[in-house]
Enzyme design. Structure first.
Site, PDB file in Angstrom:
ATOM      1  N   CYS A 134       0.829  -1.211   0.000  1.00 46.57           N
ATOM      2  CA  CYS A 134       0.000   0.000   0.000  1.00 46.57           C
ATOM      3  C   CYS A 134       0.862   1.259   0.000  1.00 46.57           C
ATOM      4  O   CYS A 134       1.374   1.664   1.050  1.00 46.57           O
ATOM      5  CB  CYS A 134      -0.941  -0.005   1.204  1.00 46.57           C
ATOM      6  SG  CYS A 134      -2.007   1.448   1.262  1.00 46.57           S
ATOM      7  N   CYS A 137      -0.534   4.131   2.138  1.00 45.43           N
ATOM      8  CA  CYS A 137      -0.358   3.978   3.592  1.00 45.43           C
ATOM      9  C   CYS A 137       1.105   4.186   3.994  1.00 45.43           C
ATOM     10  O   CYS A 137       1.395   4.795   5.014  1.00 45.43           O
ATOM     11  CB  CYS A 137      -0.762   2.580   4.067  1.00 45.43           C
ATOM     12  SG  CYS A 137      -2.176   1.870   3.244  1.00 45.43           S
ATOM     13  N   ASP A 138       2.029   3.635   3.215  1.00 51.27           N
ATOM     14  CA  ASP A 138       3.418   3.543   3.671  1.00 51.27           C
ATOM     15  C   ASP A 138       4.428   4.400   2.901  1.00 51.27           C
ATOM     16  O   ASP A 138       5.567   4.543   3.344  1.00 51.27           O
ATOM     17  CB  ASP A 138       3.884   2.070   3.583  1.00 51.27           C
ATOM     18  CG  ASP A 138       3.044   1.163   4.481  1.00 51.27           C
ATOM     19  OD1 ASP A 138       2.520   1.669   5.494  1.00 51.27           O
ATOM     20  OD2 ASP A 138       2.900  -0.024   4.160  1.00 51.27           O
TER      21      ASP A 138
END
Ligand SMILES: Cc1cc2nc3c(=O)[nH]c(=O)nc-3n(C[C@H](O)[C@H](O)[C@H](O)COP(=O)(O)OP(=O)(O)OC[C@H]3O[C@@H](n4cnc5c(N)ncnc54)[C@H](O)[C@@H]3O)c2cc1C
Length: 320
Positions: A134, A137-138
């Site tokens: 992701c 997200c990261d």
């Protein structure tokens, strides 16, 4: 007396909430079970630009909660629970969940899929420590560091382009010399200076100390092995259907996807499937939504008539 729902839906992605919306709007006693959060894979889509009605695009984290809001406003009940097993008691479908038993006359499986893994040394060990699925997200954790993206489809290029906002450089590693991704994404990727491709190459291992530091690569044509320093590896090499809880009951294809007819009906009366989890799915948000609507209409028809055979003779009917 034990409560029996008209329709239970497994999975709170686009397919599940669309099915729920249609079922609730037809005044069915409908329940959606979701194990994590509203939206499913939508939450991995940073910016969606191919869902009709949003000319400026829409963020996945905005669309996810809206799906739930829309369906619950029309009367869909939603419960946070993971379905672990399914069995049949004559025509009633009985679901074992981590929050107890749920019984229903019709079941729509919209449990989607999860990311496939490479199965190489270091992949599991460094998950959350540089191995990710992701970018939204990261990605920010790797600002000004080089990262690698594995894969050649839409998801890989989408995520690689997003990562160029943060990383010092993004290398897309693909085992072939052509991409599956749509032309628009290919054009964008090729026009992005920070992004380069490594063709005909597979990753053999992910290495590091506390966190990812490098990957070992192999050229599939020459067999030559090299190493590349990266702070993170984002893996998009396909999806695996979430169908383990159905095994031996509902017919699956060789990939574990649920086999349905055009009305999303499985071979088991009253069990339907919708979205990425079914075979022949185009794996897009709009097709998942279409599947969800179709499955709900077919389920409603089954509840009304008790008929279960393939065909295009749909007649509008209601739960009550
Ligand atoms: C990185 C990325 C970018 C993408 N970008 C786009 C894009 O721009 N445009 C586009 O059209 N498509 C895009 N897609 C594809 C799109 O996201 C999917 O096709 C779509 O979200 C599938 O929806 P679904 O409802 O079938 O399944 P999912 O969204 O996977 O939902 C399934 C839900 O079921 C739940 N679940 C699973 N098992 C259980 C269980 N046992 N019990 C309870 N709940 C369970 C899961 O938690 C999940 O919430 C993208 C995909 C990815 C990975």
């Amino acid at each position: 007396m034990t409560h029996i729902y008209d329709i239970v839906i497994i999975g709170g992605g686009v397919a599940g909430f669309t099915a729920g919306l249609y079922a609730a709007r037809d005044r069915c006693r409908a329940l959606l079970l979701e194990r994590f959060a509203a939206g499913g894979q939508v939450l991995n889509c940073e910016h969606i630009e191919n869902y009709p009605g949003f000319p400026d695009g829409i963020a996945g984290y905005t669309l996810g909660p809206l799906l739930q809001q829309h369906a619950t406003k029309l009367g869909l009940a939603v419960q946070l629970a993971e379905v672990q097993a399914l069995h049949l008691e004559e025509t009633v479908k009985v679901l074992q969940t981590d929050s107890g038993e749920v019984r229903t006359k019709a079941l729509i499986v919209a449990s989607g899929s999860r990311f496939a893994t490479l199965g190489i040394p270091g992949e599991e060990e460094f998950l959350g420590k540089g191995v990710s699925h992701c970018a939204a997200c990261d990605g920010a954790f790797f600002s000004d560091h080089p990262v690698a993206v594995i894969g050649g489809g839409d998801a890989a290029l989408d995520e690689a382009l997003l990562l160029t906002r943060y990383a010092s450089h993004v290398t897309v590693i693909h085992r072939r010399d052509t991409l599956r991704a749509c032309q628009l994404l290919q054009e964008r990727a090729r026009a992005t200076q920070k992004l380069t491709f490594r063709w005909n190459t597979v990753v053999r291992a992910i290495e590091g100390n506390e966190r990812v530091q490098r990957i070992l690569l192999e050229d599939v044509k020459t067999g030559q092995q090299t190493s590349m320093n990266v702070a993170a590896v984002f893996i998009y090499i396909g999806l695996k259907p979430n169908t383990e809880f159905l095994r031996h009951l509902v017919p699956l294809n060789e990939r574990g996807q649920i086999v349905t007819d055009l009305w999303m009906r499985t071979a088991i009366p009253g069990i339907l499937a919708a979205g990425d989890v079914r075979h022949e799915s185009a794996r897009q948000l709009i097709t998942a939504a279409g599947d969800g609507a179709t499955a709900a209409l077919a389920a409603i028809r089954y509840l009304r008539t008790g008929e279960w055979h393939a065909g295009n003779d749909y007649v509008f009917s209601r739960c009550q």
